[in-house]
Design a protein around this motif. Structure first.
Motif, PDB file in Angstrom:
ATOM      1  N   TYR A 109    -128.248  40.201 -54.214  1.00 50.67           N
ATOM      2  CA  TYR A 109    -129.011  38.958 -54.301  1.00 50.67           C
ATOM      3  C   TYR A 109    -129.421  38.434 -52.935  1.00 50.67           C
ATOM      4  O   TYR A 109    -130.129  37.429 -52.826  1.00 50.67           O
ATOM      5  N   TYR A 153    -130.235  39.852 -58.044  1.00 44.42           N
ATOM      6  CA  TYR A 153    -129.532  38.691 -58.579  1.00 44.42           C
ATOM      7  C   TYR A 153    -128.044  38.797 -58.276  1.00 44.42           C
ATOM      8  O   TYR A 153    -127.537  39.851 -57.871  1.00 44.42           O
ATOM      9  N   ASN A 154    -127.347  37.695 -58.506  1.00 45.06           N
ATOM     10  CA  ASN A 154    -125.904  37.604 -58.294  1.00 45.06           C
ATOM     11  C   ASN A 154    -125.193  37.992 -59.591  1.00 45.06           C
ATOM     12  O   ASN A 154    -125.347  37.323 -60.616  1.00 45.06           O
ATOM     13  N   THR A 156    -122.202  37.685 -60.493  1.00 45.16           N
ATOM     14  CA  THR A 156    -121.055  36.870 -60.897  1.00 45.16           C
ATOM     15  C   THR A 156    -121.427  35.720 -61.828  1.00 45.16           C
ATOM     16  O   THR A 156    -120.539  35.115 -62.429  1.00 45.16           O
ATOM     17  N   THR A 157    -122.711  35.399 -61.983  1.00 42.99           N
ATOM     18  CA  THR A 157    -123.105  34.344 -62.921  1.00 42.99           C
ATOM     19  C   THR A 157    -123.054  34.889 -64.344  1.00 42.99           C
ATOM     20  O   THR A 157    -123.202  36.099 -64.558  1.00 42.99           O
ATOM     21  N   MET A 158    -122.886  34.015 -65.319  1.00 45.86           N
ATOM     22  CA  MET A 158    -122.693  34.438 -66.705  1.00 45.86           C
ATOM     23  C   MET A 158    -123.867  35.249 -67.225  1.00 45.86           C
ATOM     24  O   MET A 158    -123.702  36.332 -67.795  1.00 45.86           O
ATOM     25  N   GLN A 159    -125.092  34.738 -67.015  1.00 50.15           N
ATOM     26  CA  GLN A 159    -126.282  35.422 -67.537  1.00 50.15           C
ATOM     27  C   GLN A 159    -126.482  36.768 -66.854  1.00 50.15           C
ATOM     28  O   GLN A 159    -126.747  37.784 -67.521  1.00 50.15           O
ATOM     29  N   ASN A 160    -126.358  36.783 -65.538  1.00 54.34           N
ATOM     30  CA  ASN A 160    -126.569  38.031 -64.807  1.00 54.34           C
ATOM     31  C   ASN A 160    -125.463  39.042 -65.080  1.00 54.34           C
ATOM     32  O   ASN A 160    -125.705  40.257 -65.091  1.00 54.34           O
ATOM     33  N   PHE A 161    -124.234  38.560 -65.318  1.00 54.15           N
ATOM     34  CA  PHE A 161    -123.134  39.465 -65.612  1.00 54.15           C
ATOM     35  C   PHE A 161    -123.382  40.214 -66.917  1.00 54.15           C
ATOM     36  O   PHE A 161    -123.103  41.417 -67.021  1.00 54.15           O
ATOM     37  N   THR A 162    -123.921  39.513 -67.912  1.00 59.19           N
ATOM     38  CA  THR A 162    -124.235  40.162 -69.185  1.00 59.19           C
ATOM     39  C   THR A 162    -125.297  41.241 -69.003  1.00 59.19           C
ATOM     40  O   THR A 162    -125.187  42.344 -69.551  1.00 59.19           O
ATOM     41  N   GLU A 190    -114.784  37.717 -55.389  1.00 54.78           N
ATOM     42  CA  GLU A 190    -115.348  37.325 -56.686  1.00 54.78           C
ATOM     43  C   GLU A 190    -116.216  38.434 -57.266  1.00 54.78           C
ATOM     44  O   GLU A 190    -116.130  38.749 -58.460  1.00 54.78           O
ATOM     45  N   ALA A 194    -115.688  40.758 -60.680  1.00 52.45           N
ATOM     46  CA  ALA A 194    -116.719  40.867 -61.720  1.00 52.45           C
ATOM     47  C   ALA A 194    -116.958  42.331 -62.072  1.00 52.45           C
ATOM     48  O   ALA A 194    -117.068  42.693 -63.254  1.00 52.45           O
TER      49      ALA A 194
END
Length: 407
Positions: A109, A153-154, A156-162, A190, A194
């Motif tokens: 990111y 993108y990062n 570790t965020t919920m949307q990006n992790f999915t 972190e 993930a």
């Protein structure tokens, strides 16, 4: 106050300058396109071992010819996801690209900064671009045979992790197939957690890498969910560097980084990747590097049954069941059949062309070496022509010549 005529004149001057700038940009873009056309090559359908200067794979295919790798061309069927395209990740991606990997997924990111120029791979004119965008542009010019997929993108965020998990599960060379390996080249706890969570849930094998904040040590680690310790099973492993940790973190001072240490760690990581994918040599479960003492610790650590990651515990149960169901291999020593010649009318015998004396080690001294290192050859001790050694004497040359005349 400027008159209307003066304002009109100023507008014309600015318009002329604008036209000149546009012309310069067109000339620059056309020259860049010409350079890209000159340096780019068409895609190659099949790797060749033919030794010619125009073959980018001849040196790689020599590994197969020399018996190191059974089938090097298989490298083009694998997909590797590189998470973190920084000091270690960018060099890792470049090495895999030059090795001819089938597909690379790049996740990061961050943007390229001039502060990153102490590292390898990135160049000053790429400052301001996202790291994955700059990396793809450079890598595609190096090897157009590789398929690239970038995600800025990062994770570790919920949307990006999915979405990250989806790409690991379905982002293979053929869409819908999982990737073969995930490489963690991130620089924070972190992001590592993930990746660990995603790979534990999916049962995905991955390799973790890192460089210390003092830039003089690093490590790589292979993690097979259920078999080896995951990142949550034990405290993060680091290589001791015998440096006061109070000097590492100071207010307003960022962590140090050396292109040498990051290059070494990236090389160790990719070497382990190639051994794992192409099945040659011994794959390292954990390999450290201490630049201060040239120390390379190696070890393997089993999974922790009390790991707080429930997916890790589930993977351990599944791995135990597979091991119990797997039939035990029985080693049978093959007896060599003695060759018997039924007819030998002429009494022919096979004898060695080398005498027993020649088979003995050379008389030269052999240095005391650590385990795993041997000498390629020894230097024989010097001998006199007649085989006799003349004793030392204090007599002068004239006295010795006078004695010889009396004989």
């Amino acid at each position: 106050m400027s008159t209307v005529e003066e304002l009109k004149l100023r507008v014309r001057e600015l318009e002329n300058e604008l036209i000149k700038c546009k012309q310069k940009q067109q000339q620059c873009s056309s020259s860049e396109d010409a350079l890209i056309q000159a340096t780019n090559r068409p895609k190659i359908d099949k790797m060749s071992a033919e030794v010619v200067d125009s073959n980018p794979y001849s040196r790689l295919m020599a590994l197969k010819r020399m018996g190191i790798v059974e089938d090097y061309e298989k490298i083009r069927t694998f997909t590797v996801a590189v998470v973190g395209v920084g000091g270690v990740g960018s060099v890792t991606a470049e090495m895999l690209t030059r090795c001819g990997i089938g597909k690379l997924l790049l996740f990061d990111y961050d943007k390229v900064e001039l502060a990153n120029m102490n590292r390898l791979f990135f160049q000053p004119h790429q400052a301001g671009l996202s790291k994955v965008e700059a990396a793809e542009h450079t890598l595609r010019n190096i090897n157009p045979d590789v398929v690239f997929e970038t995600h800025n993108y990062n994770i570790t965020t919920m949307q990006n992790f999915t979405h990250f998990m989806d790409r690991i599960s379905n982002g293979g060379l053929e869409e819908g197939n999982p990737v073969d390996l995930v490489l963690s080249c991130v620089d924070n706890f972190e992001a590592r957690m993930a990746i660990n969570t995603a790979c534990n849930e999916l049962g995905q094998i991955w390799m973790e890498s890192g460089v210390s904040e003092n830039a003089v040590s690093g490590h790589i680690q292979l993690i097979n969910p259920g078999e080896t310790a995951c990142f949550a099973c034990a405290p993060p492993l680091v290589v001791a560097a015998n440096i006061d940790e109070k000097t590492l973190k100071r207010e307003g001072v960022c962590a140090a980084s050396l292109p040498t240490t990051m290059g070494v760690v990236a090389g160790l990581l990719v070497q382990n990747v190639l051994k794992y994918l192409l099945k040659f040599g011994k794959v390292s479960y954990y390999l450290g590097y201490n630049a201060m003492q040239d120390f390379f610790p190696s070890m393997a650590m089993k999974a922790n049954p009390q790991c707080h990651d429930r997916h890790c515990r589930r993977q351990q149960e599944e791995y135990t069941k597979k091991e119990m169901e797997r039939p035990k291999e029985v080693f049978v020593q093959e007896e060599e059949e003695e060759i018997v010649h039924e007819e030998n009318d002429w009494g022919i015998e096979l004898v060695s062309e080398v005498t027993d004396e020649e088979l003995q080690p050379a008389s030269g001294t052999v240095p005391d070496l650590p385990e795993g290192i041997t000498v390629a050859y020894t230097i024989p001790a010097e001998e006199s022509a007649g085989g006799e050694v003349v004793e030392e004497t204090e007599q002068s040359l004239e006295d010795l010549m006078a004695q010889m005349k009396k004989l």
